[in-house]
Scaffold this active site. Sequence first.
Site, PDB file in Angstrom:
ATOM      1  N   LYS A  36       2.807  14.191  63.179  1.00  0.00           N
ATOM      2  CA  LYS A  36       4.036  14.989  63.169  1.00  0.00           C
ATOM      3  C   LYS A  36       4.694  14.985  64.547  1.00  0.00           C
ATOM      4  O   LYS A  36       5.924  14.919  64.665  1.00  0.00           O
ATOM      5  CB  LYS A  36       3.719  16.425  62.744  1.00  0.00           C
ATOM      6  CG  LYS A  36       4.923  17.363  62.859  1.00  0.00           C
ATOM      7  CD  LYS A  36       4.628  18.755  62.363  1.00  0.00           C
ATOM      8  CE  LYS A  36       5.875  19.632  62.529  1.00  0.00           C
ATOM      9  NZ  LYS A  36       5.731  20.951  61.886  1.00  0.00           N
TER      10      LYS A  36
ATOM     11  N   HIS B  18       2.217 -20.113  33.402  1.00  0.00           N
ATOM     12  CA  HIS B  18       3.181 -19.014  33.507  1.00  0.00           C
ATOM     13  C   HIS B  18       2.705 -17.778  32.738  1.00  0.00           C
ATOM     14  O   HIS B  18       3.406 -17.212  31.923  1.00  0.00           O
ATOM     15  CB  HIS B  18       4.564 -19.460  33.039  1.00  0.00           C
ATOM     16  CG  HIS B  18       5.118 -20.604  33.829  1.00  0.00           C
ATOM     17  ND1 HIS B  18       5.285 -20.543  35.192  1.00  0.00           N
ATOM     18  CD2 HIS B  18       5.501 -21.844  33.443  1.00  0.00           C
ATOM     19  CE1 HIS B  18       5.771 -21.700  35.624  1.00  0.00           C
ATOM     20  NE2 HIS B  18       5.903 -22.503  34.590  1.00  0.00           N
TER      21      HIS B  18
END
Length: 504
Positions: A133, A269
């Site tokens: 932070k 594929h």
Amino acid sequence: MRALLSVYEKSGIVELGQQLVALGWELLSTGGTARVLREHGVPVREISELTGFPDLLGGRVKTLHPAIHAAILARHNHPEDLEQLAQYGFEPIELVVVNLYAFDRAVTSETPEGEAIELIDVGGPTLLRAAAKNFHWVLPVVDPSDYERILAELARGGPRSVPYALRRELAAKAFAHLATYDAQIAAYLRTEPFPDLLPLPLRKIRALRYGENPHQMAALYQLAGFPSQINRWHTVGEVELSYNNVLDASAAWQLVNRFAEPAVVIVKHVAPCGVAVASTIEVAFARAFDADPISAFGGIVAFNRPVDTPTARALAQHLFDLIVAPSIDREAEDVLRRRKALRLIFAPPWVDPPYVVRSTGDIALVQSPDRPVRPQESWQVVTTRHPNETEWRDLLFAWTIVPFVLSNGVVLARDGQTVGIGGGQPNRVDAVRLAIWRAGERARGAVLASDAFFPFPDSIEVAAAAGITAIIQPGGSRRDGEVITAAERAGIAMVFTGERHFRH
């Protein structure tokens, strides 16, 4: 300058501590990290010296104290923050090096709840969150691979010399580390399979050369806490696997593992183009290749038995990109490795993950794996004529394959070999036509599997004209009666499974 070091992953921590001390930093630490540093002669102060408190509650409280968190969270451009630190005798902490143990390595679904709860870290995440932070003033470091470049920046001019971009990068990495940790804990505690919030902890397996296309940057991630199929693959070959390779290999390996007898699957594929079973793996390969030699060109081949030398010699006569098998004998590997572009993958049996995640880009589908649920005993023969023994074998064979064909999916099979596959069509009758076209004369006497119901009887009429003798499908159309009538008229045996297997 003060640094707080408290890490689970201790690789490089001694060297980091030594160099920080050499640069004039004071080191603070707790527990195992402090012990490791002292064992290597690195001077370090225990956190308890700053807080004035020993570890409390059996170690549950060590660093949760203003002397630590005020020192981390103070904004150095706010005079009042620094005045408050001075008022209470605190000094700023400008570097926090913390990483947390991977919860999934220490805890499994079988770990008793009481034991798992005691392994949930509170102080470490709080330290890291505070530092991330306040990254404008504090460096949050979670990754040992970052130690060297952090030291280089500190040696150049102290903590103020570290550029903003690097500070922000370190903060993002820290919050990702925390999010993954919390997601692993949530996964352990979760009882609802599809809650409103479903954090999925993903850990990168490897960077890829590209994604689906060369201009797309990509990396592979695994669901943390569950065994990655790909991480257990042993790959041999000079060319790195692409995403499309991994996708095709996974599809082929999943399907071939569904057969008990020697089986070979050729995928192109993401869809099977040739599948066969036989008494030997060599014969199964020959039949799988013969199913559709044109589509097999440049495909991926999966074997559910070790690849022997005769099979390797047959493979070497054709162009394939990738071969997946449980193992391969030495002579067979020598035969195949003469092809420089060919990759070999040795893989353990496929294990379904708990979730299958698919994405459209902005939303994700999370679902269980597509495994047949309804047993064969629940299937219903809906025509007067029942399949004969040979047709039943081929119907089961085709029904095993059709979930792996892109919808609308249709599989024609005969004698344990696919003879025509049609998928990815916008309507089912075209999928039937495509499968029949690919089969040619081999369609006569074959059986047909469809991944979903037939909305009209036209597909049955096309199949009958081609010589199909039996059909397996889920059923459930409003026109099932018309479809069954068309099958009866053609003398086709039809089986309803009551279970759809779309694959989009």
